[in-house]
Design a protein around this motif. Structure first.
Motif, short mmCIF file in Angstrom:
data_model
loop_
_atom_site.label_atom_id
_atom_site.label_comp_id
_atom_site.label_asym_id
_atom_site.label_seq_id
_atom_site.Cartn_x
_atom_site.Cartn_y
_atom_site.Cartn_z
N GLU B 197 55.21 29.68 41.97
CA GLU B 197 53.89 29.14 42.36
C GLU B 197 53.32 29.92 43.53
OE1 GLU B 197 54.24 24.89 42.90
OE2 GLU B 197 54.52 24.55 40.76
N ALA B 198 54.18 30.36 44.45
CA ALA B 198 53.69 31.18 45.57
C ALA B 198 53.15 32.51 45.04
CB ALA B 198 54.82 31.43 46.57
N LEU B 199 53.82 33.06 44.03
CA LEU B 199 53.33 34.32 43.43
C LEU B 199 52.00 34.12 42.73
CD1 LEU B 199 56.27 36.24 41.70
CD2 LEU B 199 54.83 37.02 43.59
N SER B 200 51.89 33.05 41.93
CA SER B 200 50.66 32.87 41.17
C SER B 200 49.48 32.63 42.12
CB SER B 200 50.79 31.74 40.14
OG SER B 200 51.01 30.51 40.75
N TYR B 201 49.72 31.92 43.23
CA TYR B 201 48.67 31.73 44.23
C TYR B 201 48.15 33.08 44.73
CZ TYR B 201 46.69 31.26 48.90
OH TYR B 201 45.89 31.39 50.00
N PHE B 202 49.07 33.96 45.12
CA PHE B 202 48.65 35.24 45.69
C PHE B 202 47.99 36.13 44.65
CE2 PHE B 202 51.55 33.93 49.05
CZ PHE B 202 50.77 34.21 50.16
N LEU B 203 48.49 36.09 43.41
CA LEU B 203 47.89 36.93 42.37
C LEU B 203 46.47 36.48 42.04
CD1 LEU B 203 50.77 37.73 39.91
CD2 LEU B 203 50.24 38.66 42.14
N ALA B 204 46.28 35.16 41.98
CA ALA B 204 44.95 34.65 41.67
C ALA B 204 43.98 34.99 42.80
CB ALA B 204 45.01 33.13 41.45
N GLU B 206 44.19 37.48 44.90
CA GLU B 206 43.95 38.92 44.90
C GLU B 206 42.99 39.31 43.78
OE1 GLU B 206 45.90 43.18 44.23
OE2 GLU B 206 45.96 41.47 42.87
#
Lengths: 216, 216
Positions: B197-204, B206
């Motif tokens: 979830e931390a990854l998807s937050y940052f990817l979205a 960006e």
């Protein structure tokens, strides 16, 4: 506060809030105190974390549970589907493929890779293991944006280079190695032994307290 | 500052500092800037984290590397040996037993338990799998203080109760369940999907930036 740089720990807490909220139906209102109590933090912390993203509460009452769930899902971008690939079908990789937390609608592992000829072509959790040489092509074809790395340390960097060539933008790394990646790629290193060190710190501290108080 | 309540994030950073320091021989001096650069934080943060535990630096120069390693090891209580037990010899449990980060001198997994009659008596990573009924006795006998929980959710609470009866003081929990434990027991819940979830937050986030800037 919207627009301010959001600390990573806030994102982590949003995940925790969402897990707590899932236990409730969408109807009804929950105060910041109520949410704070559920996850073991303070009401001020809850309000501060949410304030980074706008105003969600009803002044003097609290949050509409269904709306808050939806808002957090949107912030964490788990209201859409992400395609994932896992490289390294060893013990940890296979365990992660079966891990309930990784079997979610939002996070679909659609490809698995390994460099062991004995594994290639076999299925794990319904997914056929492909050779590492195909990483870039398959990731590009299926628009995979998140890679999970569970290879031994010595091949990790070359695998990551292939992933990035394949268009991956976020990497969850379980390999015990420092990876060199371009700045635009988001890397999360998971080191489970750090959790053990946090435990040993607290146990040693608590033992010292007990000793000082003369209790056993 | 010694004596102040130390935030968990500081303990986490101490683990990270220790990992970075291990790459250096004990001789020589490292500045707080140097250490900060190695781990991607600021010199002020390094100094603040260490100040909770006393004065380790040489004013105007930095830290004696060997001494700092030793001090952090002592703070994290990894300068002693901890005995661990793992309950749940399924995929994740077996993967963790083989996980390099869990094969350390300081953390010795000395017992493994499962409730599957087909697994009991078999060996995994050199350790014989014992039935869950024996948890309390074996933990007491070998003075095991840390338990790792990798069972399905529905049996997790009863296993934890047995662990605590057996004298365990810290639990690393991988089961997707909220455990009820006495206040004096330290619980660390590991939820690997929070990392996603931390990854998807940052990817979205960006992706939104890129879109706003008109880049692809």
């Amino acid at each position: 506060m919207p627009g301010f740089k959001v600390p990573e720990i806030t994102i982590q807490r949003l995940s925790i809030y969402l897990r707590a909220l899932k236990k409730f139906t969408d109807e009804g209102i929950l105060s910041s105190q109520g949410l704070a109590r559920l996850v073991g933090t303070t009401a001020a912390q809850v309000r501060k974390d949410l304030a980074y993203f706008g105003e969600f509460g009803i002044p003097g009452q609290g949050y509409n549970i269904g709306k808050l769930k939806q808002e957090i899902r949107h912030i964490l971008a788990v209201d859409k589907e992400w395609r994932l690939a896992l490289v390294g079908a060893g013990k940890l990789g296979t365990a992660l493929l079966a891990y309930p937390g990784f079997k979610r609608e939002e996070f679909k592992i659609i490809a698995v890779f390994d460099n062991d000829p004995k594994k290639i072509g076999k299925k794990v959790e319904g997914i056929t293991i492909e050779p590492v040489e195909k990483i870039t092509d398959i990731l590009l074809e299926y628009e995979v944006k998140i890679g999970i790395l569970t290879t031994p340390a010595d091949v990790a960097q070359s695998v990551v280079d292939k992933m990035i060539e394949g268009g991956v933008r976020g990497i969850l790394n379980f390999a015990p190695v420092h990876l060199k990646i371009p700045e635009k790629i988001k890397l999360k290193n998971v080191d489970l032994s750090m959790e053990l060190e946090a435990l040993s710190y607290f146990l040693a501290k608590e033992a010292k307290h007990r000793k000082a108080k003369g209790r056993t």
